[in-house]
Design an enzyme around this catalytic site. Structure first.
Site, PDB file in Angstrom:
ATOM      1  N   HIS A 295       0.838  -1.219   0.000  1.00  0.00           N
ATOM      2  CA  HIS A 295       0.000   0.000   0.000  1.00  0.00           C
ATOM      3  C   HIS A 295       0.854   1.242   0.000  1.00  0.00           C
ATOM      4  O   HIS A 295       0.512   2.242  -0.602  1.00  0.00           O
ATOM      5  CB  HIS A 295      -0.880   0.034   1.236  1.00  0.00           C
ATOM      6  CG  HIS A 295      -1.641  -1.212   1.402  1.00  0.00           C
ATOM      7  ND1 HIS A 295      -2.552  -1.615   0.473  1.00  0.00           N
ATOM      8  CD2 HIS A 295      -1.592  -2.175   2.329  1.00  0.00           C
ATOM      9  CE1 HIS A 295      -3.035  -2.760   0.850  1.00  0.00           C
ATOM     10  NE2 HIS A 295      -2.463  -3.130   1.962  1.00  0.00           N
TER      11      HIS A 295
ATOM     12  N   ARG B 274      -6.219  -2.815 -23.112  1.00  0.00           N
ATOM     13  CA  ARG B 274      -5.875  -4.248 -23.109  1.00  0.00           C
ATOM     14  C   ARG B 274      -7.001  -5.010 -22.408  1.00  0.00           C
ATOM     15  O   ARG B 274      -6.943  -5.264 -21.203  1.00  0.00           O
ATOM     16  CB  ARG B 274      -4.549  -4.469 -22.376  1.00  0.00           C
ATOM     17  CG  ARG B 274      -3.320  -3.922 -23.113  1.00  0.00           C
ATOM     18  CD  ARG B 274      -2.042  -4.200 -22.322  1.00  0.00           C
ATOM     19  NE  ARG B 274      -0.857  -4.133 -23.144  1.00  0.00           N
ATOM     20  CZ  ARG B 274      -0.009  -3.092 -23.167  1.00  0.00           C
ATOM     21  NH1 ARG B 274      -0.230  -2.034 -22.406  1.00  0.00           N
ATOM     22  NH2 ARG B 274       1.062  -3.122 -23.935  1.00  0.00           N
TER      23      ARG B 274
ATOM     24  N   ARG C 132      -8.932  -3.383 -27.642  1.00  0.00           N
ATOM     25  CA  ARG C 132      -8.313  -4.540 -28.295  1.00  0.00           C
ATOM     26  C   ARG C 132      -9.000  -5.794 -27.768  1.00  0.00           C
ATOM     27  O   ARG C 132      -9.151  -5.949 -26.556  1.00  0.00           O
ATOM     28  CB  ARG C 132      -6.821  -4.593 -27.968  1.00  0.00           C
ATOM     29  CG  ARG C 132      -6.197  -5.880 -28.464  1.00  0.00           C
ATOM     30  CD  ARG C 132      -4.718  -5.904 -28.275  1.00  0.00           C
ATOM     31  NE  ARG C 132      -4.349  -6.181 -26.896  1.00  0.00           N
ATOM     32  CZ  ARG C 132      -3.083  -6.203 -26.479  1.00  0.00           C
ATOM     33  NH1 ARG C 132      -2.096  -5.925 -27.307  1.00  0.00           N
ATOM     34  NH2 ARG C 132      -2.817  -6.477 -25.223  1.00  0.00           N
TER      35      ARG C 132
ATOM     36  N   GLU D 174       2.026  -6.739 -35.197  1.00  0.00           N
ATOM     37  CA  GLU D 174       2.992  -7.129 -34.168  1.00  0.00           C
ATOM     38  C   GLU D 174       3.687  -8.438 -34.502  1.00  0.00           C
ATOM     39  O   GLU D 174       4.341  -9.034 -33.662  1.00  0.00           O
ATOM     40  CB  GLU D 174       2.342  -7.161 -32.783  1.00  0.00           C
ATOM     41  CG  GLU D 174       1.082  -7.968 -32.686  1.00  0.00           C
ATOM     42  CD  GLU D 174       0.436  -7.905 -31.305  1.00  0.00           C
ATOM     43  OE1 GLU D 174       1.083  -7.470 -30.346  1.00  0.00           O
ATOM     44  OE2 GLU D 174      -0.720  -8.321 -31.185  1.00  0.00           O
TER      45      GLU D 174
ATOM     46  N   ASN E  97       6.293  -4.215 -29.036  1.00  0.00           N
ATOM     47  CA  ASN E  97       6.798  -5.157 -28.022  1.00  0.00           C
ATOM     48  C   ASN E  97       6.882  -6.562 -28.623  1.00  0.00           C
ATOM     49  O   ASN E  97       7.908  -7.226 -28.541  1.00  0.00           O
ATOM     50  CB  ASN E  97       5.883  -5.194 -26.792  1.00  0.00           C
ATOM     51  CG  ASN E  97       5.605  -3.815 -26.250  1.00  0.00           C
ATOM     52  OD1 ASN E  97       6.372  -2.896 -26.482  1.00  0.00           O
ATOM     53  ND2 ASN E  97       4.509  -3.651 -25.537  1.00  0.00           N
ATOM     54  N   ASP E  98       5.784  -6.984 -29.217  1.00  0.00           N
ATOM     55  CA  ASP E  98       5.808  -8.316 -29.825  1.00  0.00           C
ATOM     56  C   ASP E  98       6.557  -8.303 -31.153  1.00  0.00           C
ATOM     57  O   ASP E  98       7.271  -9.246 -31.465  1.00  0.00           O
ATOM     58  CB  ASP E  98       4.376  -8.842 -30.020  1.00  0.00           C
ATOM     59  CG  ASP E  98       3.860  -9.476 -28.743  1.00  0.00           C
ATOM     60  OD1 ASP E  98       4.629 -10.225 -28.107  1.00  0.00           O
ATOM     61  OD2 ASP E  98       2.714  -9.200 -28.360  1.00  0.00           O
TER      62      ASP E  98
ATOM     63  N   ARG F 294      10.483 -11.707 -24.929  1.00  0.00           N
ATOM     64  CA  ARG F 294      10.409 -10.436 -24.207  1.00  0.00           C
ATOM     65  C   ARG F 294      10.353 -10.608 -22.694  1.00  0.00           C
ATOM     66  O   ARG F 294      10.524  -9.656 -21.939  1.00  0.00           O
ATOM     67  CB  ARG F 294       9.230  -9.593 -24.715  1.00  0.00           C
ATOM     68  CG  ARG F 294       7.863 -10.168 -24.445  1.00  0.00           C
ATOM     69  CD  ARG F 294       6.790  -9.437 -25.234  1.00  0.00           C
ATOM     70  NE  ARG F 294       6.013  -8.510 -24.425  1.00  0.00           N
ATOM     71  CZ  ARG F 294       4.856  -7.979 -24.797  1.00  0.00           C
ATOM     72  NH1 ARG F 294       4.360  -8.238 -25.989  1.00  0.00           N
ATOM     73  NH2 ARG F 294       4.205  -7.168 -24.011  1.00  0.00           N
TER      74      ARG F 294
ATOM     75  N   CYS G  48       1.552   1.420 -30.643  1.00  0.00           N
ATOM     76  CA  CYS G  48       1.087   1.316 -29.250  1.00  0.00           C
ATOM     77  C   CYS G  48       2.048   0.497 -28.390  1.00  0.00           C
ATOM     78  O   CYS G  48       1.787   0.275 -27.216  1.00  0.00           O
ATOM     79  CB  CYS G  48      -0.329   0.759 -29.183  1.00  0.00           C
ATOM     80  SG  CYS G  48      -0.476  -0.904 -29.834  1.00  0.00           S
TER      81      CYS G  48
HETATM   82  C1  PEP Z   1       2.810  -4.952 -28.272  1.00  0.00           C
HETATM   83  O1  PEP Z   1       3.001  -6.155 -28.472  1.00  0.00           O
HETATM   84  O2  PEP Z   1       3.611  -4.056 -28.625  1.00  0.00           O
HETATM   85  C2  PEP Z   1       1.588  -4.500 -27.588  1.00  0.00           C
HETATM   86  C3  PEP Z   1       1.279  -3.233 -27.491  1.00  0.00           C
HETATM   87  O3  PEP Z   1       0.781  -5.436 -27.006  1.00  0.00           O
HETATM   88  P1  PEP Z   1       1.146  -6.195 -25.634  1.00  0.00           P
HETATM   89  O4  PEP Z   1       2.317  -5.481 -25.022  1.00  0.00           O
HETATM   90  O5  PEP Z   1      -0.081  -6.143 -24.813  1.00  0.00           O
HETATM   91  O6  PEP Z   1       1.481  -7.564 -26.121  1.00  0.00           O
HETATM   92 MG    MG Z   2       1.423  -7.603 -28.241  1.00  0.00          MG
END
Ligand code: PEP
Ligand code: MG
Length: 558
Positions: free
Chosen positions: A188, A295, A331, A430, A453-454, A464, A501
């Site tokens: 907390h 998300r 999404r 992605e 990210n993906d 990742r 994103c």
């Molecule tokens: C990504 O893959 O860049 C993305 C925004 O989705 P997540 O991070 O939720 O996989």
């Molecule tokens: Mg992703």
């Protein structure tokens, strides 16, 4: 000067006097009682009074620090209604013929121990809540008044740990920082520090001693260090750093309400990524123009069973309404891989990141997908909602999805349920496959949002989740940047907009290059909206052209 290291849960620098937060714990002694019925009634009265007190704390926290920190008192309220907890106290009172406070103390400790043994950091933290709730009931039983925190000047407050009911009673104006011996990133104290925007250290190896009271200290939340009795040189240096940070924060806040526009007049949308409704407060605070990625899988992760259409509709509607006409891109669920829930009963896989996840689950278990689509479509009648699909690799997938959406729309029409007839539909880019056929995909949808990210993990073949591979990971790898440029180009050639994103969207070093590529939207975590706005307003859109050529050759790489 004495130096202690702790785990920083929020950045910033605080300078001031130390105050040890005193807890006045009492030892509970069990004694025999004869009138058990009266004892049970005593417990029941105390429990009800405790619930009333907790409700007052909830409302106070809601007013002062917002929903996220207040939520913990809802948990306390629920704990006090937990039938197992109540039954355990009653069994001890009746079977052992003892006083109510003893029954509460014993039950509280047993439950707290149980939570402490759970292999989950968040749940382990809940042990503190059980103790807090039990102590409150005991205080009422003993007619004991908790001591008030007496700090007339703002102080660095130190304790072994703070119970939520203790933190909420604090005069927030008087706290410069929290330092605790225990606690974790989910404690907390940590949540409160983040909400209050003040530095805090947990797991600090300091021996709490009244002799520390009033001594000068510096909490450096950037470095995770506590200095007691700092040297005049260090004090001056840290005062300067704190002043710089204050100026930086104040300047950023001045950007609220301003446009995301470059010096030469190019506008770009800066949206925020969220995981649940609680993040909306941050979206507002940081003045994001919309939500570029909701998300939705967190709704599933937070449930113990499949969220119903109605539950989902209420959540999506709440976000759409709260954003008052600004864009909200929902999404569809991206479960599987690292985001697992028991009730989905997904089989164990050797390569889950390359496995049965996201849209692959949706297209296989279509009843789940249709429920979610119905909920999103219904919410589209309440705001500016767009729908986005994750993990696309082929044209076939997108065609199947669009077909399903058409069928669900027809169903809603038959039922006279309102929705946005031409709801905007887009896909995440992605996977390298999607990037390479973005010219074909662009003909099927209304927008692209690049999930870097993906896209990075699949392009570089680097998990990742695996911290061991950090040294091989290059967020500026030319392959990624070339792909982003390709996707932007194909989107625009086909008349659709394109955003980013993934985390790379907030990388300020790349902002000029993204502008030069013609990226239309960047969706980042709420706290990164204003720094990004600042960066955009300081550059020219054409400034990144040169960067763009160099980055394709790997000039930005590691
Ligand atoms: C990504 O893959 O860049 C993305 C925004 O989705 P997540 O991070 O939720 O996989
Ligand atoms: Mg992703």
């Amino acid at each position: 000067m004495i130096v202690y290291r702790g785990k920083s849960v929020f950045g910033g620098i605080a300078i001031g006097a130390i105050q040890i937060f005193e807890k006045n714990r009492q030892k509970i002694i069990g004694y025999k009682v004869t009138d058990l019925e009266a004892e049970v009634k005593r417990f029941d009265r105390a429990r009800k009074k405790a619930k009333e007190q907790v409700w007052e704390l909830y409302e106070k926290a809601l007013r002062e620090v917002g929903e996220e920190s207040a939520a913990i008192f809802e948990v306390h309220h629920m704990l006090m209604d937990d039938t197992d907890y109540i039954q355990s106290v009653l069994t001890i009172i009746i079977e052992q013929e003892v006083n109510a406070e003893y029954g509460v103390a014993l039950t509280g400790e047993r439950y707290a121990q149980m939570f402490e043994d759970i292999d989950d950091a968040y749940l382990r933290e809940r042990a503190a809540d059980i103790r807090d709730v039990s102590e409150r009931i005991i205080d009422i039983l003993l007619e004991y008044e908790r001591p008030k925190i007496d700090n007339s000047e703002p102080v660095i407050l130190m304790a072994n740990d703070f119970a939520p009911s203790e933190t909420v009673m604090l005069d927030k104006e008087k706290v410069l920082s929290f330092v605790t011996v225990e606690g974790s990133a989910n404690s907390h104290t940590a949540i409160l520090a983040r909400t209050m925007n003040i530095p805090a250290l947990v797991q600090t190896e300091i021996e709490l001693d009244d002799a520390l009271n009033g001594r000068m200290a510096i909490v450096d939340g950037f470095e995770g260090v506590l200095y007691i009795d700092p040297t005049p040189e260090l004090l001056a240096k840290k005062q300067e750093e704190a002043e710089r940070e204050r100026r930086k924060q104040a300047l950023l806040k001045q950007l609220r309400g301003k446009e995301n526009i470059t010096l030469d007049g190019r506008k770009i949308n800066v949206y925020a990524n969220i995981g649940n409704l609680k993040d909306l407060a941050l979206v507002r605070e940081n003045d994001a123009q919309g939500i570029g990625l909701f998300r939705s899988e967190f709704l599933y992760l937070e449930s113990e069973d499949f969220p119903t259409e109605e539950e989902q509709f209420q959540a999506y509607r709440a976000v759409a309404e709260a954003m008052e006409g600004k864009k909200v891109i929902i999404r569809t669920m991206d479960l599987g891989a690292d985001k697992q829930t028991d009730y989905f009963r997904l089989e164990k896989e050797d390569n889950p990141a390359l496995g049965f996840r996201a849209i692959r689950i949706c297209l296989t278990r279509q009843e789940l997908f249709r429920t979610q689509i119905r909920a999103i479509l219904r919410a589209s009648a309440c705001g500016n909602v767009s729908m986005m699909y994750p993990m696309i690799v082929s044209l076939k997938e997108i065609r199947m999805i669009l077909q399903i959406v058409e069928e669900v729309k027809a169903e809603l029409r038959r039922e006279n349920i309102p929705f946005q007839q031409d709801i905007e539909q887009g896909i995440m880019i992605e996977t390298p496959a999607a990037a390479m056929i973005s010219d074909l995909l662009a003909k099927e949808v209304d927008f692209f949002s690049i999930g870097t990210n993906d896209l990075s993990q699949y392009t570089m073949a680097i998990d990742r989740q695996n911290a061991q591979l950090d040294e091989f990971f290059d967020p500026h790898h030319p392959a990624i940047l070339r792909m982003i440029q390709l996707v932007a180009e194909k989107a625009h050639q086909n008349g659709i907009w394109v955003g980013i994103c993934g985390e790379l969207g907030a990388d300020l070093e790349l902002t000029p290059a993204f502008l030069a590529m013609g990226i239309d939207e960047l969706s980042v975590s709420p706290g990164r909206v204003l720094p990004l706005r600042k960066r955009i307003r300081e550059i020219r859109a054409d400034q990144g052209r040169e960067d763009l050529e160099r980055l394709k050759e790997g000039a930005f790489g590691r």
